[in-house]
Design a protein around this motif. Structure first.
Motif, mmCIF file in Angstrom:
data_model
loop_
_atom_site.group_PDB
_atom_site.id
_atom_site.type_symbol
_atom_site.label_atom_id
_atom_site.label_comp_id
_atom_site.label_asym_id
_atom_site.label_seq_id
_atom_site.Cartn_x
_atom_site.Cartn_y
_atom_site.Cartn_z
ATOM 1 N N VAL A 65 0.835 -1.207 0.000
ATOM 2 C CA VAL A 65 0.000 0.000 0.000
ATOM 3 C C VAL A 65 0.869 1.256 0.000
ATOM 4 C CG1 VAL A 65 -1.652 1.324 1.380
ATOM 5 C CG2 VAL A 65 -1.999 -1.116 1.029
ATOM 6 N N LEU A 66 1.926 1.268 0.808
ATOM 7 C CA LEU A 66 2.834 2.418 0.822
ATOM 8 C C LEU A 66 3.527 2.599 -0.529
ATOM 9 C CD1 LEU A 66 4.507 2.148 4.346
ATOM 10 C CD2 LEU A 66 2.875 3.868 3.562
ATOM 11 N N GLY A 67 3.888 1.508 -1.172
ATOM 12 C CA GLY A 67 4.502 1.586 -2.494
ATOM 13 C C GLY A 67 3.551 2.152 -3.533
ATOM 14 N N ALA A 68 2.291 1.715 -3.479
ATOM 15 C CA ALA A 68 1.301 2.245 -4.415
ATOM 16 C C ALA A 68 1.055 3.733 -4.155
ATOM 17 C CB ALA A 68 -0.007 1.457 -4.291
ATOM 18 N N ALA A 69 1.042 4.129 -2.894
ATOM 19 C CA ALA A 69 0.865 5.544 -2.566
ATOM 20 C C ALA A 69 2.056 6.364 -3.046
ATOM 21 C CB ALA A 69 0.674 5.712 -1.058
ATOM 22 N N ALA A 70 3.257 5.820 -2.933
ATOM 23 C CA ALA A 70 4.457 6.536 -3.399
ATOM 24 C C ALA A 70 4.432 6.692 -4.914
ATOM 25 C CB ALA A 70 5.714 5.792 -2.958
ATOM 26 N N LEU A 71 3.890 5.710 -5.617
ATOM 27 C CA LEU A 71 3.779 5.842 -7.071
ATOM 28 C C LEU A 71 2.692 6.835 -7.461
ATOM 29 C CD1 LEU A 71 4.159 2.141 -8.263
ATOM 30 C CD2 LEU A 71 5.797 4.008 -8.525
ATOM 31 N N GLY A 72 1.630 6.892 -6.674
ATOM 32 C CA GLY A 72 0.526 7.807 -6.970
ATOM 33 C C GLY A 72 0.847 9.252 -6.660
ATOM 34 N N TYR A 73 1.523 9.488 -5.557
ATOM 35 C CA TYR A 73 1.899 10.841 -5.158
ATOM 36 C C TYR A 73 3.410 10.963 -5.312
ATOM 37 C CZ TYR A 73 -2.702 10.800 -3.032
ATOM 38 O OH TYR A 73 -4.039 10.702 -2.828
ATOM 39 N N ASP A 74 3.832 11.513 -6.448
ATOM 40 C CA ASP A 74 5.258 11.555 -6.726
ATOM 41 C C ASP A 74 5.986 12.681 -6.004
ATOM 42 O OD1 ASP A 74 4.016 13.485 -8.188
ATOM 43 O OD2 ASP A 74 5.181 13.177 -10.007
ATOM 44 N N HIS A 75 5.247 13.572 -5.354
ATOM 45 C CA HIS A 75 5.879 14.635 -4.566
ATOM 46 C C HIS A 75 4.877 15.158 -3.538
ATOM 47 C CE1 HIS A 75 3.693 16.993 -7.566
ATOM 48 N NE2 HIS A 75 3.676 17.957 -6.670
ATOM 49 N N PHE A 76 5.390 15.810 -2.512
ATOM 50 C CA PHE A 76 4.519 16.487 -1.560
ATOM 51 C C PHE A 76 5.176 17.796 -1.163
ATOM 52 C CE2 PHE A 76 7.255 13.891 1.076
ATOM 53 C CZ PHE A 76 7.553 14.708 2.155
ATOM 54 N N SER A 77 4.357 18.731 -0.724
ATOM 55 C CA SER A 77 4.839 20.070 -0.385
ATOM 56 C C SER A 77 4.467 20.409 1.050
ATOM 57 C CB SER A 77 4.210 21.104 -1.314
ATOM 58 O OG SER A 77 4.522 20.832 -2.647
ATOM 59 N N TYR A 78 5.287 21.243 1.648
ATOM 60 C CA TYR A 78 4.978 21.778 2.961
ATOM 61 C C TYR A 78 5.483 23.211 3.030
ATOM 62 C CZ TYR A 78 9.842 20.748 4.201
ATOM 63 O OH TYR A 78 11.210 20.706 4.243
ATOM 64 N N THR A 79 4.913 23.986 3.953
ATOM 65 C CA THR A 79 5.243 25.399 4.071
ATOM 66 C C THR A 79 5.826 25.674 5.444
ATOM 67 O OG1 THR A 79 3.392 25.917 2.614
ATOM 68 C CG2 THR A 79 4.302 27.735 3.880
ATOM 69 N N THR A 80 6.909 26.450 5.473
ATOM 70 C CA THR A 80 7.501 26.871 6.740
ATOM 71 C C THR A 80 7.382 28.386 6.848
ATOM 72 O OG1 THR A 80 9.699 27.059 5.739
ATOM 73 C CG2 THR A 80 9.161 24.974 6.807
ATOM 74 N N THR A 81 7.260 28.851 8.067
ATOM 75 C CA THR A 81 7.186 30.284 8.333
ATOM 76 C C THR A 81 8.451 30.702 9.059
ATOM 77 O OG1 THR A 81 4.796 30.120 8.533
ATOM 78 C CG2 THR A 81 5.813 32.100 9.404
ATOM 79 N N GLU A 82 9.121 31.700 8.509
ATOM 80 C CA GLU A 82 10.366 32.183 9.104
ATOM 81 C C GLU A 82 10.187 33.627 9.552
ATOM 82 O OE1 GLU A 82 13.735 31.616 6.602
ATOM 83 O OE2 GLU A 82 13.030 29.661 5.910
ATOM 84 N N ASN A 83 10.741 33.933 10.713
ATOM 85 C CA ASN A 83 10.718 35.294 11.215
ATOM 86 C C ASN A 83 11.892 36.053 10.587
ATOM 87 O OD1 ASN A 83 10.129 37.549 12.635
ATOM 88 N ND2 ASN A 83 10.673 36.736 14.646
ATOM 89 N N ILE A 84 11.572 37.033 9.743
ATOM 90 C CA ILE A 84 12.594 37.764 9.006
ATOM 91 C C ILE A 84 13.115 38.959 9.797
ATOM 92 C CG2 ILE A 84 13.084 39.043 6.882
ATOM 93 C CD1 ILE A 84 12.616 36.064 6.468
ATOM 94 N N LEU A 85 12.204 39.704 10.391
ATOM 95 C CA LEU A 85 12.586 40.942 11.052
ATOM 96 C C LEU A 85 11.735 41.136 12.291
ATOM 97 C CD1 LEU A 85 14.176 43.664 10.881
ATOM 98 C CD2 LEU A 85 12.227 44.544 9.601
ATOM 99 N N GLN A 86 12.351 41.519 13.386
ATOM 100 C CA GLN A 86 11.603 41.808 14.608
ATOM 101 C C GLN A 86 12.174 43.075 15.234
ATOM 102 O OE1 GLN A 86 10.085 38.838 16.790
ATOM 103 N NE2 GLN A 86 9.229 40.244 18.286
ATOM 104 N N ILE A 87 11.354 44.098 15.259
ATOM 105 C CA ILE A 87 11.724 45.374 15.885
ATOM 106 C C ILE A 87 10.640 45.686 16.909
ATOM 107 C CG2 ILE A 87 12.174 47.815 15.539
ATOM 108 C CD1 ILE A 87 12.952 47.139 12.656
ATOM 109 N N GLY A 88 10.962 45.462 18.156
ATOM 110 C CA GLY A 88 9.975 45.674 19.223
ATOM 111 C C GLY A 88 8.782 44.757 19.018
ATOM 112 N N PRO A 89 7.571 45.318 19.071
ATOM 113 C CA PRO A 89 6.374 44.479 18.903
ATOM 114 C C PRO A 89 6.045 44.202 17.431
ATOM 115 C CG PRO A 89 5.734 46.729 19.374
ATOM 116 C CD PRO A 89 7.231 46.674 19.485
#
Length: 75
Positions: free
Chosen positions: A13-37
């Motif tokens: 089942v995992l092999g069939a899922a890997a063939l069906g979904y050839d990629h996956f995406s995720y999003t990260t949030t990064e803190n770029i700038l912090q000046i006070g509040p």
């Protein structure tokens, strides 16, 4: 014996899922700038590709596990 058969089925089942979904995406949030509040953040999208060979290896491994479990069945 049932645990071995279930492991083989899960691998297939995992092999069939890997063939069906050839990629996956995720999003990260990064803190770029912090000046006070006040802060600025940026979201970055990452994509992870899964090679088809991984799917085929999982399916082949599952078939081998099921074959070994079936052939070594003790009566």
């Amino acid at each position: 014996m049932k645990a071995t058969l279930m492991t083989g089925v899960v691998l297939i089942v995992l092999g069939a899922a890997a063939l069906g979904y050839d990629h996956f995406s995720y999003t990260t949030t990064e803190n770029i700038l912090q000046i006070g509040p006040i802060s600025a953040t940026a979201e970055e999208k990452h994509t992870v590709s899964i090679p088809p060979l991984v799917g085929w290896l999982l399916i082949g491994g599952g078939v081998c596990v099921i074959a070994i479990a079936t052939l070594s069945k003790k009566d």
